[in-house]
Design a protein around this motif. Structure first.
Motif, PDB file in Angstrom:
ATOM      1  N   PHE A 184      -0.071 -10.054   0.896  1.00 55.54           N
ATOM      2  CA  PHE A 184       0.772 -10.993   1.642  1.00 55.54           C
ATOM      3  C   PHE A 184       2.049 -11.406   0.544  1.00 55.54           C
ATOM      4  N   ILE A 185       1.778 -11.171  -0.752  1.00 57.23           N
ATOM      5  CA  ILE A 185       2.826 -11.479  -1.615  1.00 57.23           C
ATOM      6  C   ILE A 185       3.901 -10.372  -1.318  1.00 57.23           C
ATOM      7  N   ALA A 186       3.374  -9.049  -1.577  1.00 61.77           N
ATOM      8  CA  ALA A 186       4.222  -8.090  -1.106  1.00 61.77           C
ATOM      9  C   ALA A 186       5.031  -7.875   0.151  1.00 61.77           C
ATOM     10  N   LEU A 187       4.387  -8.353   1.125  1.00 61.86           N
ATOM     11  CA  LEU A 187       4.905  -9.001   2.375  1.00 61.86           C
ATOM     12  C   LEU A 187       6.303  -9.793   2.414  1.00 61.86           C
ATOM     13  N   GLY A 188       6.257 -10.739   1.555  1.00 62.01           N
ATOM     14  CA  GLY A 188       7.000 -11.398   1.345  1.00 62.01           C
ATOM     15  C   GLY A 188       8.132 -11.260   0.460  1.00 62.01           C
ATOM     16  N   ILE A 189       8.174 -10.355  -0.335  1.00 70.80           N
ATOM     17  CA  ILE A 189       9.252  -9.744  -1.314  1.00 70.80           C
ATOM     18  C   ILE A 189       9.717  -8.487  -1.099  1.00 70.80           C
ATOM     19  N   ASP A 190       9.037  -7.744  -0.267  1.00 71.26           N
ATOM     20  CA  ASP A 190       9.443  -6.167   0.056  1.00 71.26           C
ATOM     21  C   ASP A 190      10.009  -6.302   1.482  1.00 71.26           C
ATOM     22  N   ASP A 191      11.272  -6.026   1.463  1.00 72.83           N
ATOM     23  CA  ASP A 191      11.974  -5.863   2.960  1.00 72.83           C
ATOM     24  C   ASP A 191      11.911  -4.468   3.584  1.00 72.83           C
ATOM     25  N   ARG A 192      11.263  -3.605   3.119  1.00 77.08           N
ATOM     26  CA  ARG A 192      11.031  -2.215   3.604  1.00 77.08           C
ATOM     27  C   ARG A 192      10.279  -2.359   5.026  1.00 77.08           C
ATOM     28  N   THR A 193      10.740  -1.623   6.177  1.00 76.25           N
ATOM     29  CA  THR A 193      10.077  -1.626   7.364  1.00 76.25           C
ATOM     30  C   THR A 193       9.614  -0.144   7.684  1.00 76.25           C
ATOM     31  N   LEU A 194       8.664  -0.197   8.710  1.00 75.69           N
ATOM     32  CA  LEU A 194       8.287   0.965   9.333  1.00 75.69           C
ATOM     33  C   LEU A 194       7.879   0.546  10.810  1.00 75.69           C
ATOM     34  N   ASN A 195       8.418   1.487  11.692  1.00 80.38           N
ATOM     35  CA  ASN A 195       8.179   1.123  13.391  1.00 80.38           C
ATOM     36  C   ASN A 195       8.640  -0.306  13.409  1.00 80.38           C
ATOM     37  N   GLY A 196       9.737  -0.990  12.784  1.00 80.30           N
ATOM     38  CA  GLY A 196      10.337  -1.972  13.143  1.00 80.30           C
ATOM     39  C   GLY A 196       9.621  -3.306  12.555  1.00 80.30           C
ATOM     40  N   ILE A 197       8.589  -3.128  11.760  1.00 79.00           N
ATOM     41  CA  ILE A 197       7.992  -4.040  11.057  1.00 79.00           C
ATOM     42  C   ILE A 197       7.753  -3.850   9.636  1.00 79.00           C
ATOM     43  N   SER A 198       7.360  -4.940   8.933  1.00 80.51           N
ATOM     44  CA  SER A 198       7.360  -4.705   7.210  1.00 80.51           C
ATOM     45  C   SER A 198       6.152  -3.591   7.009  1.00 80.51           C
ATOM     46  N   VAL A 199       6.385  -2.747   6.034  1.00 83.03           N
ATOM     47  CA  VAL A 199       5.435  -1.539   5.682  1.00 83.03           C
ATOM     48  C   VAL A 199       4.069  -2.319   5.200  1.00 83.03           C
ATOM     49  N   TRP A 200       3.894  -3.678   5.052  1.00 84.79           N
ATOM     50  CA  TRP A 200       2.629  -4.294   4.624  1.00 84.79           C
ATOM     51  C   TRP A 200       1.787  -4.951   5.498  1.00 84.79           C
ATOM     52  N   ILE A 201       2.333  -4.761   6.681  1.00 84.82           N
ATOM     53  CA  ILE A 201       1.677  -5.674   8.047  1.00 84.82           C
ATOM     54  C   ILE A 201       0.375  -4.862   8.355  1.00 84.82           C
ATOM     55  N   LYS A 202       0.554  -3.361   8.227  1.00 85.08           N
ATOM     56  CA  LYS A 202      -0.756  -2.305   8.305  1.00 85.08           C
ATOM     57  C   LYS A 202      -1.957  -2.844   7.334  1.00 85.08           C
ATOM     58  N   PRO A 203      -1.527  -2.510   6.270  1.00 87.04           N
ATOM     59  CA  PRO A 203      -2.754  -2.721   5.316  1.00 87.04           C
ATOM     60  C   PRO A 203      -3.190  -4.279   5.452  1.00 87.04           C
TER      61      PRO A 203
ATOM     62  N   ILE B  68      -8.809   1.775   3.429  1.00 91.62           N
ATOM     63  CA  ILE B  68      -7.801   0.930   2.846  1.00 91.62           C
ATOM     64  C   ILE B  68      -6.952   1.350   1.592  1.00 91.62           C
ATOM     65  N   GLY B  69      -7.647   2.160   0.520  1.00 92.48           N
ATOM     66  CA  GLY B  69      -6.781   2.603  -0.378  1.00 92.48           C
ATOM     67  C   GLY B  69      -5.397   3.481  -0.108  1.00 92.48           C
ATOM     68  N   TYR B  70      -5.706   4.574   1.040  1.00 94.54           N
ATOM     69  CA  TYR B  70      -4.712   5.414   1.394  1.00 94.54           C
ATOM     70  C   TYR B  70      -3.609   4.665   2.166  1.00 94.54           C
ATOM     71  N   ILE B  71      -4.049   3.587   2.914  1.00 90.35           N
ATOM     72  CA  ILE B  71      -3.200   2.881   3.830  1.00 90.35           C
ATOM     73  C   ILE B  71      -2.365   2.161   3.072  1.00 90.35           C
ATOM     74  N   ALA B  72      -2.912   1.474   1.954  1.00 91.09           N
ATOM     75  CA  ALA B  72      -1.962   0.681   0.855  1.00 91.09           C
ATOM     76  C   ALA B  72      -1.233   1.521   0.161  1.00 91.09           C
ATOM     77  N   LEU B  73      -1.675   2.802  -0.137  1.00 89.16           N
ATOM     78  CA  LEU B  73      -0.855   3.665  -1.122  1.00 89.16           C
ATOM     79  C   LEU B  73       0.501   4.027  -0.155  1.00 89.16           C
ATOM     80  N   GLN B  74       0.231   4.322   0.965  1.00 87.64           N
ATOM     81  CA  GLN B  74       1.380   5.019   1.816  1.00 87.64           C
ATOM     82  C   GLN B  74       2.494   3.746   2.118  1.00 87.64           C
ATOM     83  N   ALA B  75       1.691   2.498   2.081  1.00 84.84           N
ATOM     84  CA  ALA B  75       2.787   1.278   2.553  1.00 84.84           C
ATOM     85  C   ALA B  75       3.455   1.174   1.423  1.00 84.84           C
ATOM     86  N   ALA B  76       2.913   1.432  -0.032  1.00 83.49           N
ATOM     87  CA  ALA B  76       3.580   1.279  -1.128  1.00 83.49           C
ATOM     88  C   ALA B  76       4.817   2.362  -1.345  1.00 83.49           C
TER      89      ALA B  76
END
Length: 284
Positions: free
Chosen positions: A47-66, A112-120
């Motif tokens: 959630f914290i990463a979602l709030g401070i990271d403005d990168r997007t993927l498919n039109g939404i935050s990269v952290w939504i999927k994780p 979960i580890g790989y999804i989070a890694l790719q989001a990062a």
């Protein structure tokens, strides 16, 4: 004169209830419960990463999927933990349950580890086959997803052999059917999902304008709807079983549960076919 009112009020306090649920799950199957609680705790930094990271993927935050996967897999592990706790103690401590638990935890950790890694890294985890490494990882993700979901029918077999005495026939059937439908519908829809190059069928290929929270496309078909329904049958069917056993008794309640399972499977198949036809689940 003494009164029980303070104690009754205490029992209904949210934090007391939450602690009681946590303690019960840990008592039933500690490793699965711990895995689920760890994933829920990981939602905080996500959630914290979602709030401070403005990168997007498919039109939404990269952290939504994780974030969504952390919650979904946590709920899955906690549900399994509760069901495992209904087995006889000798079965819970047996080799079969140990293998089931370890495979579920290993698969969920990898996913979960790989999804989070790719989001990062700001990269897609699903449908990313841009190079041999990502092709291999996507294949391993598919194997991991099937392994994780396969814990459901394996547990259904154990519960079929060792029916909990405290469960009514209707509720027992609802749990067995829920676990079975989770594998059949989840893996079935997931195999079609993974075979394509995206979850969209027609419409605009973006999640930015999708259904709130879920992100399902509102301009075309979205295979994730059927996949969602399939994967969460192990939670929905037992709830329907509880409702059935309160509305009816004996064979009537069991009949209602079986009818509900058929209806649930048919509804999931219907939204799956609708998605293949490019029809949105909730049109814009």
């Amino acid at each position: 004169m003494t009164t029980n009112t303070p104690r009754l009020r205490l029992a209904y306090r949210p934090h007391v209830l939450a602690r009681a649920v946590m303690d019960d799950l840990l008592r039933r199957e500690r490793l699965l419960a711990q895995g689920g609680f760890i994933l829920l705790a990981l939602m905080v930094p996500t959630f914290i990463a979602l709030g401070i990271d403005d990168r997007t993927l498919n039109g939404i935050s990269v952290w939504i999927k994780p974030l969504k996967f952390q919650f979904s897999v946590a709920l899955y592990l906690l549900t399994l933990a509760w069901f495992v706790g209904a087995l006889p103690e000798e079965t819970r401590r047996g080799r079969t349950v140990r293998i089931l638990v370890n495979l579920a935890l290993a698969a969920s950790t990898f996913e979960i580890g790989y999804i989070a890694l790719q989001a990062a890294r700001g990269l897609a985890s699903h449908y990313n086959v841009a190079d041999p490494f990502h092709q291999l990882m996507y294949t391993l993700m598919g194997i991991g997803a099937v392994t994780l979901t396969a814990a459901s029918p394996a547990l259904a077999v154990l519960l079929l052999r060792h029916r909990p005495q405290a469960w009514s026939t209707a509720f027992w059937l609802s749990v067995l059917l829920g676990l079975t439908l989770t594998f059949m519908l989840g893996v079935g829809s997931g195999s079609v999902l993974s075979a394509g190059n995206g979850h969209w069928i027609g419409g605009v290929r973006t999640d930015a304008t999708g259904v709130p929270v879920f992100g399902w496309s509102r301009t075309g078909g979205d295979l994730r709807v059927a996949h969602f329904l399939g994967l969460h049958a192990l939670q929905i069917m037992p709830v329907l079983g509880l409702v059935a056993e309160r509305w009816a008794r004996g064979r009537t309640a069991s009949f209602i549960v079986c009818a509900a399972a058929l209806a649930y499977g048919a509804a999931t198949l219907f939204v799956f076919v609708q998605a293949l036809r490019g029809i949105p689940f909730i049109p814009a």
